[in-house]
Design an enzyme around this catalytic site. Structure first.
Site, mmCIF file in Angstrom:
data_model
loop_
_atom_site.group_PDB
_atom_site.id
_atom_site.type_symbol
_atom_site.label_atom_id
_atom_site.label_comp_id
_atom_site.label_asym_id
_atom_site.label_seq_id
_atom_site.Cartn_x
_atom_site.Cartn_y
_atom_site.Cartn_z
ATOM 1 N N ASN A 7 0.860 -1.188 0.000
ATOM 2 C CA ASN A 7 0.000 0.000 0.000
ATOM 3 C C ASN A 7 0.898 1.241 0.000
ATOM 4 O O ASN A 7 1.701 1.427 0.921
ATOM 5 C CB ASN A 7 -0.893 -0.045 1.247
ATOM 6 C CG ASN A 7 -1.841 1.138 1.307
ATOM 7 O OD1 ASN A 7 -1.439 2.264 1.064
ATOM 8 N ND2 ASN A 7 -3.089 0.897 1.640
ATOM 9 N N HIS A 10 1.007 6.153 1.753
ATOM 10 C CA HIS A 10 1.832 7.029 2.599
ATOM 11 C C HIS A 10 2.941 7.736 1.834
ATOM 12 O O HIS A 10 3.476 8.735 2.309
ATOM 13 C CB HIS A 10 2.405 6.242 3.779
ATOM 14 C CG HIS A 10 1.318 5.791 4.690
ATOM 15 N ND1 HIS A 10 0.513 6.676 5.379
ATOM 16 C CD2 HIS A 10 0.845 4.562 4.974
ATOM 17 C CE1 HIS A 10 -0.381 6.002 6.067
ATOM 18 N NE2 HIS A 10 -0.211 4.712 5.832
ATOM 19 N N HIS A 43 -5.609 3.880 -2.033
ATOM 20 C CA HIS A 43 -6.957 4.206 -1.549
ATOM 21 C C HIS A 43 -7.310 5.607 -2.039
ATOM 22 O O HIS A 43 -6.660 6.577 -1.659
ATOM 23 C CB HIS A 43 -6.948 4.144 -0.006
ATOM 24 C CG HIS A 43 -8.281 4.333 0.634
ATOM 25 N ND1 HIS A 43 -8.479 4.134 1.982
ATOM 26 C CD2 HIS A 43 -9.495 4.691 0.136
ATOM 27 C CE1 HIS A 43 -9.749 4.361 2.278
ATOM 28 N NE2 HIS A 43 -10.373 4.714 1.174
ATOM 29 N N ARG A 45 -9.353 8.223 -1.395
ATOM 30 C CA ARG A 45 -10.280 8.669 -0.342
ATOM 31 C C ARG A 45 -11.144 9.818 -0.835
ATOM 32 O O ARG A 45 -10.748 10.572 -1.732
ATOM 33 C CB ARG A 45 -9.497 9.102 0.901
ATOM 34 C CG ARG A 45 -8.833 7.962 1.638
ATOM 35 C CD ARG A 45 -8.314 8.442 2.989
ATOM 36 N NE ARG A 45 -9.390 8.610 3.914
ATOM 37 C CZ ARG A 45 -9.703 7.742 4.881
ATOM 38 N NH1 ARG A 45 -8.983 6.673 5.072
ATOM 39 N NH2 ARG A 45 -10.722 7.966 5.678
ATOM 40 N N ARG A 49 -6.936 12.847 0.546
ATOM 41 C CA ARG A 49 -5.848 13.287 1.431
ATOM 42 C C ARG A 49 -4.488 12.704 1.059
ATOM 43 O O ARG A 49 -3.473 13.226 1.439
ATOM 44 C CB ARG A 49 -6.170 12.987 2.899
ATOM 45 C CG ARG A 49 -6.174 11.532 3.230
ATOM 46 C CD ARG A 49 -6.297 11.313 4.716
ATOM 47 N NE ARG A 49 -7.650 11.548 5.178
ATOM 48 C CZ ARG A 49 -8.169 10.949 6.245
ATOM 49 N NH1 ARG A 49 -7.423 10.121 6.950
ATOM 50 N NH2 ARG A 49 -9.391 11.183 6.623
ATOM 51 N N GLU A 70 -8.700 0.843 -3.428
ATOM 52 C CA GLU A 70 -9.666 0.844 -2.330
ATOM 53 C C GLU A 70 -10.598 2.034 -2.516
ATOM 54 O O GLU A 70 -10.137 3.151 -2.750
ATOM 55 C CB GLU A 70 -8.946 0.978 -0.990
ATOM 56 C CG GLU A 70 -8.114 -0.222 -0.643
ATOM 57 C CD GLU A 70 -7.345 -0.009 0.658
ATOM 58 O OE1 GLU A 70 -7.542 1.018 1.331
ATOM 59 O OE2 GLU A 70 -6.532 -0.861 0.971
ATOM 60 N N THR A 101 -8.587 3.480 7.997
ATOM 61 C CA THR A 101 -9.839 2.712 7.960
ATOM 62 C C THR A 101 -10.011 1.971 9.294
ATOM 63 O O THR A 101 -9.201 1.104 9.639
ATOM 64 C CB THR A 101 -9.794 1.699 6.791
ATOM 65 O OG1 THR A 101 -9.214 2.355 5.666
ATOM 66 C CG2 THR A 101 -11.169 1.209 6.439
ATOM 67 N N GLU A 151 -11.373 -9.158 2.229
ATOM 68 C CA GLU A 151 -10.138 -8.790 2.926
ATOM 69 C C GLU A 151 -10.503 -8.668 4.396
ATOM 70 O O GLU A 151 -11.362 -7.864 4.776
ATOM 71 C CB GLU A 151 -9.549 -7.475 2.398
ATOM 72 C CG GLU A 151 -8.263 -7.139 3.161
ATOM 73 C CD GLU A 151 -7.400 -6.092 2.498
ATOM 74 O OE1 GLU A 151 -7.412 -5.998 1.253
ATOM 75 O OE2 GLU A 151 -6.710 -5.366 3.234
ATOM 76 N N HIS A 192 -4.276 -4.594 7.485
ATOM 77 C CA HIS A 192 -4.414 -3.484 8.430
ATOM 78 C C HIS A 192 -3.540 -3.655 9.662
ATOM 79 O O HIS A 192 -3.677 -4.609 10.411
ATOM 80 C CB HIS A 192 -5.861 -3.213 8.882
ATOM 81 C CG HIS A 192 -6.025 -1.745 9.177
ATOM 82 N ND1 HIS A 192 -5.676 -1.201 10.381
ATOM 83 C CD2 HIS A 192 -6.409 -0.720 8.390
ATOM 84 C CE1 HIS A 192 -5.857 0.098 10.330
ATOM 85 N NE2 HIS A 192 -6.295 0.427 9.128
HETATM 86 N N1 PXP Z 1 -6.127 -2.955 3.581
HETATM 87 C C1 PXP Z 1 -7.103 -2.021 3.630
HETATM 88 C C2 PXP Z 1 -8.442 -2.379 3.064
HETATM 89 C C3 PXP Z 1 -6.855 -0.730 4.156
HETATM 90 O O1 PXP Z 1 -7.832 0.176 4.182
HETATM 91 C C4 PXP Z 1 -5.551 -0.426 4.608
HETATM 92 C C5 PXP Z 1 -5.248 0.949 5.132
HETATM 93 O O2 PXP Z 1 -5.361 1.873 4.107
HETATM 94 C C6 PXP Z 1 -4.575 -1.420 4.526
HETATM 95 C C7 PXP Z 1 -4.889 -2.684 4.030
HETATM 96 C C8 PXP Z 1 -3.159 -1.180 4.950
HETATM 97 O O3 PXP Z 1 -3.116 -0.930 6.319
HETATM 98 P P1 PXP Z 1 -1.738 -0.475 6.977
HETATM 99 O O4 PXP Z 1 -1.354 0.814 6.335
HETATM 100 O O5 PXP Z 1 -2.090 -0.341 8.428
HETATM 101 O O6 PXP Z 1 -0.747 -1.553 6.693
#
Ligand code: PXP
Length: 238
Positions: A7, A10, A43, A45, A49, A70, A101, A151, A192
């Site tokens: 992901n 960030h 994602h 959003r 952001r 996402e 999330t 998921e 997550h």
């Molecule tokens: N999976 C989903 C569906 C999410 O919403 C997120 C956070 O954006 C993640 C995975 C990744 O989570 P983390 O950044 O805490 O590893």
């Protein structure tokens, strides 16, 4: 083989903090692909952001890279996701004030809307996933709504592991849900709050095929580099 989806939201958060172009999430996606990972998660959003529509479009054009987008269930976001043409979508709940999330979807409350969104993506041959809490009813309902994958939200499990609390009950919940999901033909993903330790523990669940991990990977990369962190996760996962 289990898969890792990185992901990269960030990377965009860091770029946006400066309001300039660096670091570029499109380059991050290309870098990750070069390192042998063929899936990234982003994602889009509602408040944009981190990832913007233009980032998502460019990332989706990278050859041989699978993009898991996402999205919330908001009409505007679904419309834009269709224009962005990702390989996969993962429908997630979204609350404007949350930092990340916070939990899985309320499937029961949003059944009709989620079902119709899944149908729209299915017609476009886009794989659909639902981000849900580890709960057996939600697994069955995900199948009824026509999703291809689930998921499982691993936030509670990850927090228990990080705070060195007992996690076996939560682990069992995830295991039972994964088991049921696979037995009814759903592909199982998890994500997550995962780090090396929690991912290693969840690898004991054979039904989990994909891990989507963001915050820890990007945070750890500050110290050890993205290349090294991805390699470490690949070793853990397979
Ligand atoms: N999976 C989903 C569906 C999410 O919403 C997120 C956070 O954006 C993640 C995975 C990744 O989570 P983390 O950044 O805490 O590893």
């Amino acid at each position: 083989m289990k898969r890792l989806g990185v992901n990269i939201d960030h990377v965009a958060t860091l770029r946006n903090a400066r309001g300039e172009l660096h670091p570029n999430p499109v380059l991050a996606a290309k870098f990750i692909k070069k390192k042998g990972i063929n899936s990234v998660t982003i994602h889009l959003r509602e408040d944009r952001r981190h990832i913007k529509d233009i980032d998502a479009k460019k990332i989706c054009k990278i050859k041989d890279l699978k993009v898991n987008l996402e999205i919330s269930t908001k009409k505007e976001i679904v419309r834009n996701a269709i224009k962005i043409k990702p390989n996969f979508v993962c429908i997630v709940p979204e609350n404007r004030k949350e930092i990340t999330t916070e939990g899985g979807l309320n499937l029961k409350k949003n059944k009709e809307n989620i079902k119709s969104i899944i149908n729209r993506f299915k017609k476009l041959k886009i794989r659909t996933s639902l981000f849900i809490n580890p709960n057996l009813n939600d697994i069955s309902l995900s199948k009824k709504l026509g999703s291809d994958c689930v998921e499982i939200h691993t936030g509670t499990f990850s927090n228990l592991v990080k705070s060195k609390k007992k996690y076996s009950k939560e682990f069992l919940k995830i295991k039972r849900c994964s088991n049921l999901a696979k037995s009814i033909g759903l592909e199982v993903h998890a994500g997550h709050g995962l780090d090396y330790h929690s991912t290693k523990l969840l690898c004991k669940i054979p039904e989990i095929e994909e891990f989507n991990i963001g915050h820890f990977i990007i945070g750890e990369s500050i110290f050890y580099g993205l290349d090294k962190v991805i390699k470490n996760f690949n070793k853990i996962i397979n």
